[in-house]
Design an enzyme around this catalytic site. Structure first.
Site, PDB file in Angstrom:
ATOM      1  N   ASP A  38      18.795  -5.859  48.854  1.00 40.45           N
ATOM      2  CA  ASP A  38      19.358  -6.956  48.070  1.00 40.45           C
ATOM      3  C   ASP A  38      20.652  -6.453  47.416  1.00 40.45           C
ATOM      4  O   ASP A  38      21.014  -5.290  47.576  1.00 40.45           O
ATOM      5  CB  ASP A  38      18.339  -7.485  47.045  1.00 40.45           C
ATOM      6  CG  ASP A  38      17.908  -6.416  46.058  1.00 40.45           C
ATOM      7  OD1 ASP A  38      18.467  -5.300  46.070  1.00 40.45           O
ATOM      8  OD2 ASP A  38      17.002  -6.699  45.255  1.00 40.45           O
TER       9      ASP A  38
ATOM     10  N   ASP B 268      10.617 -12.341  51.804  1.00 37.72           N
ATOM     11  CA  ASP B 268      10.148 -11.081  51.224  1.00 37.72           C
ATOM     12  C   ASP B 268       9.445 -11.409  49.928  1.00 37.72           C
ATOM     13  O   ASP B 268       9.769 -12.414  49.279  1.00 37.72           O
ATOM     14  CB  ASP B 268      11.313 -10.136  50.902  1.00 37.72           C
ATOM     15  CG  ASP B 268      11.972 -10.506  49.581  1.00 37.72           C
ATOM     16  OD1 ASP B 268      12.770 -11.458  49.580  1.00 37.72           O
ATOM     17  OD2 ASP B 268      11.649  -9.901  48.545  1.00 37.72           O
TER      18      ASP B 268
ATOM     19  N   CYS C 281     -10.431 -11.025  59.740  1.00 39.52           N
ATOM     20  CA  CYS C 281      -9.218 -10.190  59.671  1.00 39.52           C
ATOM     21  C   CYS C 281      -9.380  -8.948  60.547  1.00 39.52           C
ATOM     22  O   CYS C 281     -10.443  -8.339  60.586  1.00 39.52           O
ATOM     23  CB  CYS C 281      -8.961  -9.790  58.221  1.00 39.52           C
ATOM     24  SG  CYS C 281      -7.510  -8.736  58.006  1.00 39.52           S
TER      25      CYS C 281
ATOM     26  N   CYS D 299      -7.458  -6.126  60.223  1.00 37.95           N
ATOM     27  CA  CYS D 299      -6.790  -4.963  59.632  1.00 37.95           C
ATOM     28  C   CYS D 299      -7.740  -3.776  59.516  1.00 37.95           C
ATOM     29  O   CYS D 299      -8.955  -3.932  59.583  1.00 37.95           O
ATOM     30  CB  CYS D 299      -6.190  -5.317  58.269  1.00 37.95           C
ATOM     31  SG  CYS D 299      -7.346  -5.206  56.891  1.00 37.95           S
TER      32      CYS D 299
ATOM     33  N   CYS E 229     -10.460  -4.161  56.807  1.00 41.06           N
ATOM     34  CA  CYS E 229     -11.554  -5.082  57.139  1.00 41.06           C
ATOM     35  C   CYS E 229     -12.393  -4.588  58.319  1.00 41.06           C
ATOM     36  O   CYS E 229     -13.568  -4.915  58.430  1.00 41.06           O
ATOM     37  CB  CYS E 229     -11.001  -6.476  57.419  1.00 41.06           C
ATOM     38  SG  CYS E 229     -10.381  -7.261  55.922  1.00 41.06           S
TER      39      CYS E 229
ATOM     40  N   HIS F 297      -4.620  -4.645  53.612  1.00 38.48           N
ATOM     41  CA  HIS F 297      -5.181  -5.960  53.966  1.00 38.48           C
ATOM     42  C   HIS F 297      -4.236  -7.108  53.589  1.00 38.48           C
ATOM     43  O   HIS F 297      -4.001  -8.017  54.385  1.00 38.48           O
ATOM     44  CB  HIS F 297      -6.549  -6.175  53.312  1.00 38.48           C
ATOM     45  CG  HIS F 297      -6.967  -7.601  53.377  1.00 38.48           C
ATOM     46  ND1 HIS F 297      -7.510  -8.158  54.521  1.00 38.48           N
ATOM     47  CD2 HIS F 297      -6.832  -8.619  52.484  1.00 38.48           C
ATOM     48  CE1 HIS F 297      -7.710  -9.452  54.314  1.00 38.48           C
ATOM     49  NE2 HIS F 297      -7.309  -9.752  53.089  1.00 38.48           N
TER      50      HIS F 297
HETATM   51 ZN   LIG Z   1      -8.112  -7.283  56.319  1.00 32.65          ZN
END
Ligand SMILES: [Zn+2]
Length: 368
Positions: A94, A266, A304, A306, A309, A335
């Site tokens: 930025d 973002d 999920c 990830c 998870c 996550h």
């Molecule tokens: Zn997850």
């Protein structure tokens, strides 16, 4: 300098929503894209390797913070931001403007720039458009932002003055750029006022930037006001350049922003929430400190994919939170960031397959 060609290929469109590819020196960004925030050249509690594994493609770093500490010269001496923080993929910086206006202890604005005191040690500094570009060129991100002034969204007189100053500063930022390997984005301002936003979008679009950012939203106005401003601005900004909505990142805002033609987002939200034990899911937020999770063998979100998870129970995560273990912030951040990356991946696919409206409706049926 002559603006270098940073190509943005539109792959598919549905209404205002777009799927595209933005080509940068450190790789292609598949848009819509969500950038996790690495304020101090680190996404808090997550390693670059973990970010890669969850599919992050773009990381944002803050010019104001890195200028104050460790200093742009030091980052340049260490080979630039990509090398310093070991993130070999695209980075966006930025302009430092937003932090000067929101964080610095004292600030005095004039037509030439802003004088402010560091929130760290009270020392006095001055940012001008030229200074912001100089710092951002030393940091060396793929995408940098023109120096802008973000006004109170409801103050028309101030919004107009800040917008005009932002336009003058945008032109000076263009003149100050010397590195051809960094894309410079101009920023549209104008508060919640449609005519100001319209004028700002026309002016900034006419300056020939590589992309356009929409600033001064998600700073206190209502959601309908923000969405209305996006519609005004994105009807004017050229189709063939990416559009970046700064600092926006709730699941609902991503879905509504993409619907209105935004390509880049973002937000600190996923990592900030993670440090406060809150897991984001597309069915709503989960507070992992809550005793209801103490004996729960299920992951945060059974749907999920990830690392967190796939491996860990809510019971374990709650234990880490209660014991104030650092791993809690890491696992929940993985996550949460994954959840938003997956959301924009799904959005992109839905646009390509021409079913964005139905997909968005399904996502928005939950309280996000
Ligand atoms: Zn997850």
């Amino acid at each position: 300098m002559t603006e270098p060609a940073f190509l943005f290929d539109l792959i598919a469109r549905q209404g205002m929503a777009r799927a595209g590819v933005f080509h940068t020196p450190h790789g292609d960004l598949m848009t819509p894209v969500f950038a996790p925030v690495g304020t101090q050249a680190t996404v808090k509690a997550v390693t670059p390797q973990q970010l890669e594994e969850i599919g992050a493609s773009l990381v944002l770093a803050n010019t104001y913070h890195l200028y104050l500490r460790p200093g742009a010269e030091l980052v340049a001496e260490m080979g630039g931001l990509h090398c310093f923080m070991q993130w070999p993929h695209p980075i966006l910086t930025d302009s430092g403007g937003f932090q000067v206006f929101s964080l610095a202890d004292m600030r005095k604005i004039d037509e030439d720039g802003v004088t402010f005191k560091s929130h760290i040690d009270g020392s006095t500094h001055r940012f001008t458009p030229e200074k912001s570009i100089d710092i951002q060129q030393k940091l060396g991100a793929d995408i940098m932002m023109a120096f802008d002034e973000c006004a109170e969204p409801y103050d028309r007189t101030y919004s107009e003055r800040a917008m005009l100053r932002t336009h003058a500063w945008a032109e000076r930022c263009k003149q100050a750029q010397t590195r051809p390997d960094q894309a410079l984005f101009g920023i549209v301002q104008g508060g919640v006022f449609a005519d100001l936003r319209q004028y700002s979008a026309q002016t900034i679009a006419g300056m020939g930037f590589s992309g356009h950012a929409i600033g001064g939203l998600s700073v206190g106005e209502t959601k309908p006001e923000m969405y209305a401003m996006l519609e005004v601005v994105n009807c004017i900004l050229p189709e063939n350049k990416p559009r970046y909505l700064m600092g926006v990142g709730t699941p609902q805002d991503l879905v509504e922003g993409i619907r209105r033609g935004v390509d880049i987002f973002d937000c600190v939200l996923p990592t900030r929430l993670a440090r406060h034990q809150a897991a984001m899911t597309l069915n709503g937020r989960i507070n992992l400190l809550n005793a209801v999770h103490a004996h729960d063998p299920r992951p945060i979100d059974e749907a999920c994919g990830c690392y967190t998870c796939r491996k860990f129970s809510r019971a374990y995560l709650r234990h880490l939170v209660v014991a104030k273990e650092m791993l809690a912030a890491t696992l929940i951040s993985i996550h949460n960031v994954y959840t938003l990356l997956e959301l924009v991946r799904q959005a992109r696919q839905a646009i390509i397959e021409g079913r964005y409206g139905a997909w968005a409706e399904k996502i928005l049926q939950h309280e996000l």
